[in-house]
Structures are given as structure tokens and as C-alpha cells.
Motif scaffolding. Structure first.
Motif, mmCIF file in Angstrom:
data_model
loop_
_atom_site.group_PDB
_atom_site.id
_atom_site.type_symbol
_atom_site.label_atom_id
_atom_site.label_comp_id
_atom_site.label_asym_id
_atom_site.label_seq_id
_atom_site.Cartn_x
_atom_site.Cartn_y
_atom_site.Cartn_z
ATOM 1 N N GLN A 65 0.623 -1.214 0.059
ATOM 2 C CA GLN A 65 -0.116 -0.167 -0.079
ATOM 3 C C GLN A 65 0.767 1.323 -0.049
ATOM 4 O O GLN A 65 2.044 1.189 0.231
ATOM 5 C CB GLN A 65 -0.835 0.179 1.059
ATOM 6 N N GLU A 66 0.163 2.301 -0.201
ATOM 7 C CA GLU A 66 0.880 3.676 -0.300
ATOM 8 C C GLU A 66 0.157 4.209 0.804
ATOM 9 O O GLU A 66 -0.992 4.443 0.976
ATOM 10 C CB GLU A 66 0.775 4.242 -1.388
ATOM 11 N N PHE A 67 0.987 5.170 1.897
ATOM 12 C CA PHE A 67 0.486 5.850 2.990
ATOM 13 C C PHE A 67 1.521 6.872 3.381
ATOM 14 O O PHE A 67 2.688 7.083 2.762
ATOM 15 C CB PHE A 67 0.405 4.918 4.119
ATOM 16 N N PHE A 68 0.914 7.917 3.896
ATOM 17 C CA PHE A 68 1.576 8.981 4.327
ATOM 18 C C PHE A 68 2.405 8.911 5.634
ATOM 19 O O PHE A 68 1.617 8.233 6.566
ATOM 20 C CB PHE A 68 0.903 10.338 4.406
ATOM 21 N N THR A 69 3.557 9.607 5.931
ATOM 22 C CA THR A 69 4.130 9.665 7.199
ATOM 23 C C THR A 69 4.845 10.834 7.260
ATOM 24 O O THR A 69 5.158 11.568 6.309
ATOM 25 C CB THR A 69 5.083 8.370 7.338
#
Length: 150
Positions: free
Chosen positions: A107-111
Motif C-alpha cells: 500500500q501507499e500511505f503518508f508519514t
């Protein structure tokens, strides 16, 4: 619009990352309004040899092959106005550099940068600071291990 694969590695590139996932409708709209902007994009009256595209669900790139004409302050300003127009119409930000987009293969996610050391070292982070097509080809996505202390 010049095809991306015909752009030289030294072509100037701007990578914009949305602060949320773009919908299919939003991507289609950007792809509709992008060609007219690129066709009219000029520096001191000289048309720019430009390319633009929506990449994946979060990114928009603009590229200028400066072998024909250099992007000037006024042409860069017009591209920023164009991006700001997209932001206003879509209710998002393309200029939030505090959010880092990570691709862990599932998955792609923000951090945030501060949270990178908690991630798998093999996860990939999008590097939106690339400035040329060559840099984009080689370091647009870099492993977390390149960004954190071991």
C-alpha cells in the motif's frame, strides 16, 4: 507535448504530490486541463517544450526540455498559478512537503520524516525534490534505509 521517453535526462522536472489520493474523476479532469496549459506555457514569449502527466494516485509532474527555451521566473510563476488553480478546484494541496508518501509494496500511505525510522528499511519513499528527468529516473523512489540512520 513531447513524449516523456524523448526528454533528455537534463530536462527540468517539477514533481507535485497531492496530500491525499486523487480520485479517477479528478485525475481525468487534470489530464483534460493539462494539455491546454502545456500548449500555452511560455517563457518570455517562447513556447516551452513541455510535458506533464498524472502519475499514479498522488503525483503530477511538469517537465521542460530547456534545450529549446529555458523556464524563466515568469514561466515558473505561471506553472505555480496553474497548480494553485488545481488545488483550489480539487480542495487539496500539492505543496505540503511535510507529508512523505511511502510505498511498502502492499500500500501507499503518508508519514512524517520523524516516523521513517519506524518503517521497514526496504519500503520506498517518493522523493519529490528531484529536479531533472535523470534524477527522477534514478531517485524518485528511494528506500527508507537511504533516509534514516542505521
Amino acid at each position: 507535448m513531447i513524449p516523456f521517453d524523448q526528454l533528455p535526462d537534463n530536462a527540468r522536472l517539477w514533481s507535485y504530490q497531492a496530500d491525499r489520493k486523487l480520485t479517477a474523476t479528478e485525475k481525468a479532469w487534470i489530464e483534460e486541463v493539462l494539455p491546454p496549459f502545456l500548449t500555452e506555457w511560455a517563457a518570455h514569449g517562447a513556447k516551452l517544450n513541455a510535458y506533464g502527466a498524472v502519475l499514479g494516485d498522488y503525483h503530477l509532474i511538469l517537465v521542460v526540455n530547456e534545450d529549446q527555451a529555458n523556464a524563466s521566473g515568469c514561466s515558473i510563476d505561471s506553472s505555480v498559478r496553474f497548480i494553485k488553480h488545481l488545488e483550489k478546484e480539487l480542495g487539496l494541496s500539492f505543496f505540503n512537503r511535510l507529508k512523505m508518501l511511502v510505498d511498502n509494496g502492499e500500500q501507499e500511505f503518508f508519514t512524517s520524516y520523524a516516523e521513517l525510522d519506524k518503517l521497514d528499511r526496504d519500503a520506498m519513499v517518493y522523493n519529490n525534490m528531484v529536479m531533472t528527468v535523470g534524477e527522477w529516473k534514478h531517485s524518485w523512489k528511494v528506500p527508507v534505509s537511504d533516509l534514516v540512520n542505521n
